[in-house]
Design an enzyme around this catalytic site. Structure first.
Site, PDB file in Angstrom:
ATOM      1  N   PHE A   1       1.216  -0.978   0.168  1.00  0.00           N
ATOM      2  CA  PHE A   1      -0.451   0.173  -0.215  1.00  0.00           C
ATOM      3  C   PHE A   1       0.632   0.956  -0.005  1.00  0.00           C
ATOM      4  O   PHE A   1       1.413   1.172   0.837  1.00  0.00           O
ATOM      5  CB  PHE A   1      -1.085  -0.097   1.545  1.00  0.00           C
ATOM      6  CG  PHE A   1      -2.505   1.408   1.481  1.00  0.00           C
ATOM      7  CD1 PHE A   1      -3.356   1.420   0.337  1.00  0.00           C
ATOM      8  CD2 PHE A   1      -1.129   2.579   1.354  1.00  0.00           C
ATOM      9  CE1 PHE A   1      -3.657   1.938  -0.197  1.00  0.00           C
ATOM     10  CE2 PHE A   1      -2.820   3.703   1.844  1.00  0.00           C
ATOM     11  CZ  PHE A   1      -3.637   3.219   1.156  1.00  0.00           C
TER      12      PHE A   1
ATOM     13  N   ASP B   1      10.332   2.162   1.112  1.00  0.00           N
ATOM     14  CA  ASP B   1       8.512   3.343   1.586  1.00  0.00           C
ATOM     15  C   ASP B   1       8.606   3.614   3.296  1.00  0.00           C
ATOM     16  O   ASP B   1       8.149   2.311   3.868  1.00  0.00           O
ATOM     17  CB  ASP B   1       7.301   2.908   0.753  1.00  0.00           C
ATOM     18  CG  ASP B   1       6.087   3.404   1.748  1.00  0.00           C
ATOM     19  OD1 ASP B   1       6.753   4.371   2.676  1.00  0.00           O
ATOM     20  OD2 ASP B   1       4.830   3.359   0.832  1.00  0.00           O
TER      21      ASP B   1
ATOM     22  N   LYS C   1       4.274   9.981   8.095  1.00  0.00           N
ATOM     23  CA  LYS C   1       3.312   9.834   9.606  1.00  0.00           C
ATOM     24  C   LYS C   1       4.044  10.544  10.658  1.00  0.00           C
ATOM     25  O   LYS C   1       4.308  11.846  10.529  1.00  0.00           O
ATOM     26  CB  LYS C   1       3.353   8.187   9.487  1.00  0.00           C
ATOM     27  CG  LYS C   1       1.996   7.975   8.246  1.00  0.00           C
ATOM     28  CD  LYS C   1       1.942   6.466   9.176  1.00  0.00           C
ATOM     29  CE  LYS C   1       0.523   6.291   7.489  1.00  0.00           C
ATOM     30  NZ  LYS C   1      -0.629   6.658   8.212  1.00  0.00           N
TER      31      LYS C   1
END
Length: 407
Positions: A138, A225, A254
């Site tokens: 994702f 990532d 984040k």
């Protein structure tokens, strides 16, 4: 008089229905605890989905952000923003890489990484560059990052997707070597060191090292990532550091701003010079408020030893869950407790989305991802006693759920 004929049935009648929300509105938080507007208290095992690194209302972060808000929130990238260089230098020091592009979200960071890879390929004379991606990955919900994502459910209804993303299974060296031997257009490999939305699936140390070597041999970019698993969550600054390797491109977001939106793409020498003026940009990325949030987050993490805390408390949390769930582990029950540091997943043998509501009713915030995986990504300030409270709440909920007939 003049009252509407019919009152709205939704709590948010004017907000698009893009989320399946619980009937909870949060009011305020302190440390690893939050309260809703009815006064109910919750232990935060979700951390805003790995965002609230320092928890809520941190006594060092709050005054720093108040100070910055009073000075300058936003300027423009037409001008120098000194805090950008301060945060970029720190990220380069921690990662061993060389330069940073700032944006606002993980999606933007991943989108920028994909553009870097495409231009890297074009600069080498490859007219249709391709990027290896992974099953269950994702990377975001823009059309390009959605195309790189490995979840048919979130892709459904948004075709045609962007081409140029050959896909392989995670931790299968033979599969990527086979692809490398047959596809001359590959320019990069793009993977999460620990797949988050895909179910807390870690790439093994051996696999990461093998892919690093393959990228070196082929002249590809290794793009890792670390949007969810980076910024100390596993007990090192970046999850790939457990394998002793370095990427060429590393998207972050984040936890970098402890709740203030901050995204970044950190690059090493092979990728650092790919973008030039006009190749990429952003309105909000790198503004003074977000940069101050990033600088202060990293400073406080160092001062308070939060990497060591994530490793120590995460190990205690994982051990506690394994201990309390041992009698329901196996066929039809708990498949596995996995992850590292304070990024843990508990995979069950069947879909368990209803545990989201049950946990909230019991005073615990968490998420369920990949249908069958309970995800815990609490603030990195979590204490061992709070970890024990998570176990005490969650383990009985899981046991009760598994004892019920499957629906």
């Amino acid at each position: 008089m003049n009252a509407p004929e019919k009152l709205p049935t939704s709590l948010e009648p004017h907000v698009m229905k893009t989320y399946g929300r619980l009937p909870i509105a949060l009011s305020h938080g302190r440390g690893c605890w939050v309260w809703d507007t009815d006064g109910k208290k919750y232990l935060d095992g979700l951390g805003g989905i790995a965002v609230n690194t320092l928890g809520h209302g941190h006594p060092k972060l709050v005054p720093a952000l108040q100070d910055q808000v009073a000075k300058l929130i936003h300027s423009s990238n037409y001008y120098h923003v000194p805090l950008q260089e301060q945060l970029a230098a720190k990220l380069c020091e921690l990662s061993g890489l060389t330069s940073v592009f700032f944006c606002s979200t993980g999606l933007e960071a991943n989108e920028a990484a994909l553009k870097i890879a495409r231009k890297f390929g074009h600069d080498k004379g490859i007219t249709r560059p391709e990027i290896v991606v992974y099953e269950k990955a994702f990377h975001g919900r823009s059309i390009a990052t959605l195309s790189a994502t490995g979840n048919p459910k979130v892709q459904a209804g948004f075709g045609p997707l962007v081409e140029g993303f050959p896909r392989v299974p995670l931790n299968d060296v033979a599969a990527i070597e086979q692809l490398a031997s047959t596809n001359p257009n590959i320019v990069a490999v793009f993977l999460e060191v620990i797949q988050g939305e895909g179910g807390i699936n870690p790439a093994t140390t051996d696999y990461l090292r093998a892919v690093r070597k393959l990228c070196d041999d082929k002249g590809w970019l290794l793009m890792l990532d670390e949007v969810q698993c980076g910024i100390g969550r596993t007990g090192k600054w970046f999850a790939h550091q457990w394998a002793g390797i370095q990427p060429d491109v590393m998207p972050l977001a984040k936890g970098l701003g402890s709740g203030v939106p901050v995204g970044a793409v950190v690059c090493g020498p092979r990728a650092a010079g790919v973008f030039g003026p006009g190749n990429h940009g952003t309105t909000f990325g790198g503004n003074p408020l977000s940069m101050r949030a990033g600088v202060e987050t990293l400073r406080i993490m160092e001062e308070e030893g939060l990497l060591a805390n994530a490793a120590k408390v995460g190990a205690a949390l994982k051990a506690g869950l394994e201990r309390e769930l041992a009698d329901v582990t196996g066929e039809g029950g708990v498949v596995e407790v996995r992850g590292q540091g304070l990024m843990l997943g508990i995979e069950l043998a069947r879909p368990c989305g209803e545990l989201l509501n049950r946990a909230a009713e019991a005073g615990l915030m968490l998420s369920v991802t990949a249908d069958k995986v309970v995800r815990l990504v609490p603030p990195l300030i979590l204490s061992e006693s709070e970890a024990a409270q998570i176990v005490a709440i969650l383990a009985p909920l899981i046991k009760t759920f598994l004892a019920e007939p499957a629906k």
